[in-house]
Each structure stands twice: as C-alpha cells, then as structure tokens.
Design an enzyme around this catalytic site. Sequence first.
Site, PDB file in Angstrom:
ATOM      1  CG  PHE A   1      -2.362   0.004   0.916  1.00 38.66           C
ATOM      2  CD1 PHE A   1      -2.993  -1.162   0.556  1.00 38.66           C
ATOM      3  CD2 PHE A   1      -3.108   1.178   0.963  1.00 38.66           C
ATOM      4  CE1 PHE A   1      -4.343  -1.171   0.250  1.00 38.66           C
ATOM      5  CE2 PHE A   1      -4.458   1.179   0.657  1.00 38.66           C
ATOM      6  CZ  PHE A   1      -5.078   0.006   0.298  1.00 38.66           C
TER       7      PHE A   1
ATOM      8  CD  GLN B   1      -5.328  10.757   2.561  1.00 40.66           C
ATOM      9  OE1 GLN B   1      -6.089   9.820   2.779  1.00 40.66           O
ATOM     10  NE2 GLN B   1      -4.051  10.714   2.878  1.00 40.66           N
TER      11      GLN B   1
ATOM     12  CG  HIS C   1      -7.958   8.044  -2.214  1.00 41.83           C
ATOM     13  ND1 HIS C   1      -7.655   7.524  -3.446  1.00 41.83           N
ATOM     14  CD2 HIS C   1      -7.784   7.025  -1.334  1.00 41.83           C
ATOM     15  CE1 HIS C   1      -7.316   6.247  -3.314  1.00 41.83           C
ATOM     16  NE2 HIS C   1      -7.389   5.929  -2.036  1.00 41.83           N
TER      17      HIS C   1
ATOM     18  CG  LEU D   1     -11.642   5.349  -2.612  1.00 41.78           C
ATOM     19  CD1 LEU D   1     -11.024   6.730  -2.649  1.00 41.78           C
ATOM     20  CD2 LEU D   1     -11.358   4.674  -1.294  1.00 41.78           C
TER      21      LEU D   1
ATOM     22  CD  GLU E   1      -2.823   3.991  -1.230  1.00 42.54           C
ATOM     23  OE1 GLU E   1      -3.268   5.138  -1.057  1.00 42.54           O
ATOM     24  OE2 GLU E   1      -1.977   3.472  -0.501  1.00 42.54           O
TER      25      GLU E   1
ATOM     26  NE  ARG F   1      -4.652   6.743   0.367  1.00 43.13           N
ATOM     27  CZ  ARG F   1      -5.537   6.161   1.137  1.00 43.13           C
ATOM     28  NH1 ARG F   1      -6.210   6.875   2.030  1.00 43.13           N
ATOM     29  NH2 ARG F   1      -5.768   4.882   1.023  1.00 43.13           N
TER      30      ARG F   1
ATOM     31  CG  HIS G   1     -10.267   9.317   1.187  1.00 48.44           C
ATOM     32  ND1 HIS G   1     -11.335   8.482   0.934  1.00 48.44           N
ATOM     33  CD2 HIS G   1      -9.332   8.546   1.788  1.00 48.44           C
ATOM     34  CE1 HIS G   1     -11.041   7.260   1.370  1.00 48.44           C
ATOM     35  NE2 HIS G   1      -9.843   7.277   1.915  1.00 48.44           N
TER      36      HIS G   1
ATOM     37  NE  ARG H   1      -6.685   7.869   6.552  1.00 49.97           N
ATOM     38  CZ  ARG H   1      -6.991   6.888   5.706  1.00 49.97           C
ATOM     39  NH1 ARG H   1      -6.295   5.769   5.686  1.00 49.97           N
ATOM     40  NH2 ARG H   1      -8.003   7.030   4.856  1.00 49.97           N
TER      41      ARG H   1
HETATM   42  C1  LIG Z   1     -14.749   4.715   0.476  1.00 49.55           C
HETATM   43  C2  LIG Z   1     -13.764   4.671   1.613  1.00 49.55           C
HETATM   44  C3  LIG Z   1     -12.798   3.660   1.653  1.00 49.55           C
HETATM   45  C4  LIG Z   1     -11.883   3.611   2.707  1.00 49.55           C
HETATM   46  N1  LIG Z   1     -10.938   2.605   2.728  1.00 49.55           N
HETATM   47  C5  LIG Z   1     -10.076   2.527   3.782  1.00 49.55           C
HETATM   48  C6  LIG Z   1      -9.140   1.458   3.876  1.00 49.55           C
HETATM   49  O1  LIG Z   1      -9.098   0.554   3.057  1.00 49.55           O
HETATM   50  N2  LIG Z   1      -8.289   1.449   4.922  1.00 49.55           N
HETATM   51  C7  LIG Z   1      -8.304   2.425   5.884  1.00 49.55           C
HETATM   52  O2  LIG Z   1      -7.501   2.364   6.814  1.00 49.55           O
HETATM   53  N3  LIG Z   1      -9.201   3.432   5.818  1.00 49.55           N
HETATM   54  C8  LIG Z   1     -10.080   3.500   4.798  1.00 49.55           C
HETATM   55  N4  LIG Z   1     -10.997   4.536   4.752  1.00 49.55           N
HETATM   56  C9  LIG Z   1     -11.110   5.446   5.902  1.00 49.55           C
HETATM   57  C10 LIG Z   1     -11.840   4.750   7.035  1.00 49.55           C
HETATM   58  O3  LIG Z   1     -12.778   3.853   6.519  1.00 49.55           O
HETATM   59  C11 LIG Z   1     -12.573   5.733   7.938  1.00 49.55           C
HETATM   60  O4  LIG Z   1     -11.718   6.772   8.322  1.00 49.55           O
HETATM   61  C12 LIG Z   1     -13.049   5.013   9.191  1.00 49.55           C
HETATM   62  O5  LIG Z   1     -13.787   3.865   8.849  1.00 49.55           O
HETATM   63  C13 LIG Z   1     -13.862   5.905  10.107  1.00 49.55           C
HETATM   64  O6  LIG Z   1     -14.371   5.103  11.158  1.00 49.55           O
HETATM   65  P1  LIG Z   1     -15.140   5.763  12.369  1.00 49.55           P
HETATM   66  O7  LIG Z   1     -15.527   4.649  13.269  1.00 49.55           O
HETATM   67  O8  LIG Z   1     -14.313   6.851  12.921  1.00 49.55           O
HETATM   68  O9  LIG Z   1     -16.418   6.444  11.713  1.00 49.55           O
HETATM   69  P2  LIG Z   1     -17.585   5.875  10.754  1.00 49.55           P
HETATM   70  O10 LIG Z   1     -17.383   4.475  10.366  1.00 49.55           O
HETATM   71  O11 LIG Z   1     -17.767   6.891   9.691  1.00 49.55           O
HETATM   72  O12 LIG Z   1     -18.833   5.896  11.709  1.00 49.55           O
HETATM   73  C14 LIG Z   1     -19.392   7.097  12.190  1.00 49.55           C
HETATM   74  C15 LIG Z   1     -20.579   6.752  13.049  1.00 49.55           C
HETATM   75  O13 LIG Z   1     -21.016   7.924  13.706  1.00 49.55           O
HETATM   76  C16 LIG Z   1     -22.417   7.979  13.679  1.00 49.55           C
HETATM   77  N5  LIG Z   1     -22.790   9.398  13.829  1.00 49.55           N
HETATM   78  C17 LIG Z   1     -22.259  10.478  13.220  1.00 49.55           C
HETATM   79  N6  LIG Z   1     -22.852  11.595  13.666  1.00 49.55           N
HETATM   80  C18 LIG Z   1     -23.760  11.213  14.575  1.00 49.55           C
HETATM   81  C19 LIG Z   1     -24.697  11.900  15.384  1.00 49.55           C
HETATM   82  N7  LIG Z   1     -24.830  13.220  15.339  1.00 49.55           N
HETATM   83  N8  LIG Z   1     -25.492  11.165  16.209  1.00 49.55           N
HETATM   84  C20 LIG Z   1     -25.401   9.820  16.266  1.00 49.55           C
HETATM   85  N9  LIG Z   1     -24.530   9.132  15.512  1.00 49.55           N
HETATM   86  C21 LIG Z   1     -23.724   9.816  14.687  1.00 49.55           C
HETATM   87  C22 LIG Z   1     -22.832   7.314  12.394  1.00 49.55           C
HETATM   88  O14 LIG Z   1     -24.129   6.803  12.489  1.00 49.55           O
HETATM   89  C23 LIG Z   1     -21.788   6.202  12.305  1.00 49.55           C
HETATM   90  O15 LIG Z   1     -22.247   5.058  12.987  1.00 49.55           O
HETATM   91  C24 LIG Z   1     -11.930   4.598   3.718  1.00 49.55           C
HETATM   92  C25 LIG Z   1     -12.891   5.589   3.689  1.00 49.55           C
HETATM   93  C26 LIG Z   1     -13.789   5.641   2.639  1.00 49.55           C
HETATM   94  C27 LIG Z   1     -14.782   6.780   2.614  1.00 49.55           C
END
Ligand SMILES: Cc1cc2nc3c(=O)[nH]c(=O)nc-3n(C[C@H](O)[C@H](O)[C@H](O)COP(=O)(O)OP(=O)(O)OC[C@H]3O[C@@H](n4cnc5c(N)ncnc54)[C@H](O)[C@@H]3O)c2cc1C
Length: 574
Positions: free
Chosen positions: A115, A235, A237, A247, A250, A281, A347, A389
Amino acid sequence: MVHRFDAIVVGGGGAGLYAALELSPHVNTAVISKLYPMRSHTGAALGGIGAALGNLGEDHWEWHMFDTVKGGDYLVDQNAAEIMCQEAVETVYQLEHMGLPFDRTPEGKIAQRPFGGHTRHYGKEPVRRSCYAADRTGHMILQTLYQQCIRNSVTFYDEYQVVDLLFSEGVCCGVVAICLETGEFHIFHAKAVLMATGGFGKMFKITSNAFTLTGEGVALCLNHGIPLEDMEFYQFHPTGIYKMGILITEAARGEGGILRNKDGERFMERYAPTLLDLAPRDMVSRFIHMEVREGRGIDGKDYVHLDLTHLPKDAVESKLAETCDLARTYLGVDPVTQPIPIQPTAHYAMGGIPTDVDGRVVRDEANTPVPGFYAAGECACVSVHGANRLGTNSLVDILVFGRRSGRHATGYIREADWPPLPEGPDASARQQFEAILSSTGGESVGAIRKELQEEMMDKVSVFRTGAGLEAMSRKIRELRDRYRKVQVRDKSKSYNTEMLEAWELGSLLDLAEVTTLAALERRESRGGHFREDFPERDDANFLKHSLVYRTEKGLELSHKPVTITRFQPQERKY
Ligand SMILES: Cc1cc2nc3c(=O)[nH]c(=O)nc-3n(C[C@H](O)[C@H](O)[C@H](O)COP(=O)(O)OP(=O)(O)OC[C@H]3O[C@@H](n4cnc5c(N)ncnc54)[C@H](O)[C@@H]3O)c2cc1C
C-alpha cells in the site's frame, strides 16, 4: 425522556463498536448511532488494515512507525504513532480470533498486500503490510465487531441523532439525541461519553465520503469550547471515479495498477522513482493535478487513467471484486479490459477533536483532559496521521484508539461519581430545531450546501493560495448570513430529513470555516496542505499543531508542539 448509562458511545462505526466492546463487559454501555451501525462509513473501507505481521517478507512495527511519521510529513505525534504501530499487530490478531475472514496465504496465514508509503528498511522498497478481506475489509470489520457487541449485550439506539453535548462544571455528563422515527428528544445521562462520529467529507463537492459524513460530532465539540486540531489537513485520495468521487481503492495500485496520462505515460516514474504509483496520497494527488494543468489529462480534461488491464483477469476479479463492480456500474467501464478514468477526491480528515493516547479529549495547549469525555476514530486527532495519512492507517487508528479509549473510560467510570445533569438539558437543542422549523426566511438548504461544497472544492482542495482562502472566508460569512434564513418545507416529526439536513449544514459551515482559517494561517506546504504561495515546508516556523477555538469574539487560532521521539524531520523523497 431520560436514559441512564455508565457509558454512551456516539457512533456505531469501527471506532465506536470497538470502544463499546471494551466497555460492555464491565459497565452499562449504549451506542447511539444516526445510522443503523452496519451502514457506518467503516463498512465502505476497501483496501485493508496495516500491521507489521511480516507474513510475506520481513517487517517490523518500527518500520511501520517510520513510514507513518514520514508519510505524515513529520507532524505526527510520535508517542501516539509508536503505540498505534505496536498495537496494530495484536489488534489484527484479535479481529482474526473474533472470526474476521481475512484473505490467506497458501500456508494459511493472513495475506498482506503493498500500500502507498508503506516500506521496508526505512523507505528502501515497498512492503506487504495491508491485511485484507478482498476489497471488503471494512465491511468485514463492522460485521465482526457488531456481532461481538450483540454478544456482550450492548444496548443500541439505532437511528438516534445526537444534537447536543451535556456538561456540568466542566465534566461531561451526557448527550441529547433526536429519535429519527418519532422526532422526540431524548436525554442520555452518563458518566462518560465517547465520540466516534467519523469524518466530514461532505464539506467538498467531489468526495468519497457517504452523505451522512457531515461532522456534527466535531462541530458540537467546537461549539462547547473544545478546540479543533490540525483542521487544515484534509486528504484528497488520488483515485476517485471521474466527476463522482466514488473511491477506487488504493489496493488497485497495491495489486499492480498504474496511473497513466493522455500519452499513456506512467508519469509517477518522473515524480517518485522508488515508490512510483504507491507514493503517499498527498503527493500522487498533487502530481495528477500537475499533469492535468500541463495539458496531459485524458482528452485535455481534468482526469487521468488508472490502468489494470495488464494484470491477470482472475486477480482483478477476485482481489478487487468491489472495484470491478463500481467501475462497471458507475462508468460502464470494465477494468479488466479498459482503463478507469479517475481524479482526486476529498477523502479523509487528518484533523479533528484533540485527544491524548487514551482517547481523552483535551481542551487546551497543555493537553488538559475534559473529565468523562472521550473521542476516537476519524473525528478525533491523536495525532497519528500528522499532515497526511497513509492508506490502511485509518482502520488501524480507529480500532487501536477505539479500544484504548474504551479501556480508559472503563477505569474512569469505576472511580467517578455520577455528575449531575445541567438545568433544562435539552432546552438549547429544542430551541435550535424550533428556530429551523419556524423560519420563514426563504433560503434553501440544498442551494447553500451546494455553493459551500463547490467553493471548498475550488479554493481549499489540493492546491491553495492566500487569496483563494481569503475569498473562501468571505464566502463562508455570506453563506452563514443566508443560513440564518434557511427555511424547511417539511414540518413533520417522523424522519424529517429536511430539518436534520438543515441542522447538519450548520456543522459543515462551522468546519469549513475552521479549515479555511487554519489553512490561511499555515503559510507553508506540508502533507495534504499545499500553498502555491508558500510551496516549501517550513519547520522553523510551522512544525507545530494548530488549534482553533470558538470564542465570543469568533474563531481564534493557537498552537501546540509536535511530540518527536525517534525520527527527526527529514526531506520527504520517495
Ligand atoms: C470509500 C472509503 C474507503 C476507505 N478505505 C479505507 C481502507 O481501506 N483502509 C483504511 O484504513 N481506511 C479506509 N478509509 C477510511 C476509514 O474507513 C474511515 O476513516 C473510518 O472507517 C472511520 O471510522 P469511524 O468509526 O471513525 O467512523 P464511521 O465508520 O464513519 O462511523 C461514524 C458513526 O457515527 C455515527 N454518527 C455520526 N454523527 C452522529 C450523530 N450526530 N449522532 C449519532 N450518531 C452519529 C454514524 O451513524 C456512524 O455510525 C476509507 C474511507 C472511505 C470513505
């Protein structure tokens, strides 16, 4: 209605679920999520999770740490990166033991793929460090953690949106949420609250982020006096689907995909001779823009090609199954035989709510923790990503620090007394929503949001200038004036998404304003923040984190030092 739990976790993505998993065997835990948890953006993560398992060639967590620090252009707090890269290894094994179906090597070990920016021997050559389940890694992580949370009897409030945070005498004591189905306000009284609300890519027009990533968790902190850290670092992407931003992981380049300009040239050979298409990136996105500016975009337009056609059909179909689906569905392009049109897409937020390595939210330059208040995942800034990142490091971050904050909060809850609730806990939230419902100002949510996203894409993206950022500040002031007159047509209670979108737009405006201010004040180029008027990195003046506070006088900027332990800043070449 008032509910009482020892711990409230806001967000059911990877960070929130891992925290809940740590909390729930010991204390009474609830997860509040505006989405059904399986719809969290973690489920969209494709490429993998980085950990120095060394299953396919020698690897060490120190090398992972070095790559993370260098990838982050030396703005990374190295004490945090050290913890992350060490604990990544056991975290991946824990997921395996919980049943996550990783892809395997022929001997049955967890398979790993290369990666961007991940190397062996401190930058000498690419290493296989990303552990994956095809290109559905995040989906599998969510499934695995959710099952374990159910097993631990975590209480879930699905489709409840948190709209305010509660503090009494500086101690966090709960949240206010709206039940989306009924429109009713609920008060959640807690000894500890953990924010895990994810990113806020919806500030931008072209983004890989889900529609729900509107950043209100982060904005609520700002508006309760918590500063936001390093918000200028957003960032882009390199490989979003042209015009749509969806997306293309990568992992496509990890499996051997090549970027080509209109002449079919592998242009990364000119920019990053060692890592080529797998350079970090921020760099690849900049180089794509440069190719386009110099007239080498495909058909003279603002995109280039991601070429997988030289790879074996079976490998593309199996290891990049989702990617094939996306390209076929949205573009009518078959990646096995045709190159994919791509352009950089907004991203990932490197910045966010400042925390220490135990997930405690800190409220000032001296890192003073706010009792009972935690944050983890993309909404938080520990900071392990610094100015940029590396791919696979967000999944590591959300799980390692989700878990650590869950653990720390468990200890805190055992010792802490119940904090009282403030008077009229939901009064402020109710008032905000009543104002939105009763407004007759005539401004539309969609129109303001569209303008914000377009202007941010134009002025605060891969390349920035002082003049552009000042123009953006003025634009945000104008949009804010219009936002005060925003009017909604739907006055109903049940699933009133128009009302909620109006409220979320306020958060996007807040975060765009903070991002623009921090970007304007950082008169250097580092990682994901590139100033055409200050193209060099300037360690003498800017090797420091920025903190933006909301005060009565408006936004105020200050700084705090970067923690440097093992790796002194060097020039960043790949
Ligand atoms: C398309 C895509 C592909 C990716 N691929 C990778 C990868 O391969 N490897 C990697 O390391 N990273 C990757 N990333 C980045 C990574 O997936 C995210 O940064 C990470 O999953 C975020 O996790 P989180 O638990 O912080 O938030 P999220 O998974 O976004 O969850 C947020 C949560 O907060 C809740 N929420 C938000 N606001 C409120 C509110 N006001 N009240 C109640 N609930 C709320 C939502 O309901 C949700 O459950 C990718 C991101 C994207 C967009």
